[in-house]
Design a protein around this motif. Sequence first.
Motif, mmCIF file in Angstrom:
data_model
loop_
_atom_site.group_PDB
_atom_site.id
_atom_site.type_symbol
_atom_site.label_atom_id
_atom_site.label_comp_id
_atom_site.label_asym_id
_atom_site.label_seq_id
_atom_site.Cartn_x
_atom_site.Cartn_y
_atom_site.Cartn_z
ATOM 1 N N ASN A 73 1.647 -7.233 19.246
ATOM 2 C CA ASN A 73 0.267 -6.853 19.008
ATOM 3 C C ASN A 73 -0.398 -6.373 20.298
ATOM 4 O OD1 ASN A 73 -2.144 -6.495 17.704
ATOM 5 N ND2 ASN A 73 -2.317 -8.588 17.006
ATOM 6 N N LEU B 270 -7.069 -5.227 16.736
ATOM 7 C CA LEU B 270 -7.276 -5.446 15.305
ATOM 8 C C LEU B 270 -6.448 -4.468 14.468
ATOM 9 C CD1 LEU B 270 -11.110 -6.125 15.252
ATOM 10 C CD2 LEU B 270 -9.245 -7.783 15.075
ATOM 11 N N GLY C 81 -3.418 -5.511 11.914
ATOM 12 C CA GLY C 81 -3.290 -5.043 10.536
ATOM 13 C C GLY C 81 -1.940 -4.391 10.280
ATOM 14 N N TRP D 254 0.709 -7.073 10.164
ATOM 15 C CA TRP D 254 0.584 -7.871 8.952
ATOM 16 C C TRP D 254 1.172 -7.138 7.745
ATOM 17 C CZ3 TRP D 254 -2.799 -7.330 4.598
ATOM 18 C CH2 TRP D 254 -2.756 -8.422 3.728
ATOM 19 N N VAL D 255 0.892 -5.851 7.652
ATOM 20 C CA VAL D 255 1.436 -5.068 6.526
ATOM 21 C C VAL D 255 2.953 -4.961 6.635
ATOM 22 C CG1 VAL D 255 1.518 -2.744 5.533
ATOM 23 C CG2 VAL D 255 -0.678 -3.783 6.084
ATOM 24 N N ARG E 155 4.826 -8.750 5.811
ATOM 25 C CA ARG E 155 4.343 -9.597 4.725
ATOM 26 C C ARG E 155 5.444 -10.398 4.059
ATOM 27 N NH1 ARG E 155 0.818 -5.899 0.981
ATOM 28 N NH2 ARG E 155 2.589 -4.573 1.403
#
Length: 158
Positions: free
Chosen positions: A8, A32, A36, A39-40, A43
């Motif tokens: 990140n 941020l 995202g 995270w996508v 998953r």
Amino acid sequence: MIKFFLMNLLLSFIWVALTGSMYYSNFIFGYLLGFGVLWVMNRDETDQRYFYRVPKIISFFFFFLFEMIKANIQVAYDVITPKYFFKPGIIRYPINAQTDFEINILSTFISLTPGTLIIDISDDRKAIYIHVMYLKDEEQFIRSLKTGVERKLLEILR
């Protein structure tokens, strides 16, 4: 979890390099955005701790900032008025933290708030003795620490 954090950060630096603007707000936006994207992409993985802890850390930061501002205003008001409103007291605060690291972090955050000072930790590491500058109700103070700082901090650390 460290792997996701480092990826990140790398994505944040790549975002800053691609946009060409070296501002904190741009870095935070890149962080941020990278959060995202990670995270996508992840998953379906079993280790999702990073994606649950980051929002909790951000929430704890704003919660603690609000508590610190509130305590600073209370102390500043007491300093500038001619009458003193403080009612000092020493309480025994039972803790749920178990490891030395958890106890240390918890006692540090309690001491950072103006009007509180950690005096000692019990020998069995089950309680912290706290000097409180504004102790109106001992049970209410203990309840506010239990449901506030300690609960949120242990959610992040565990």
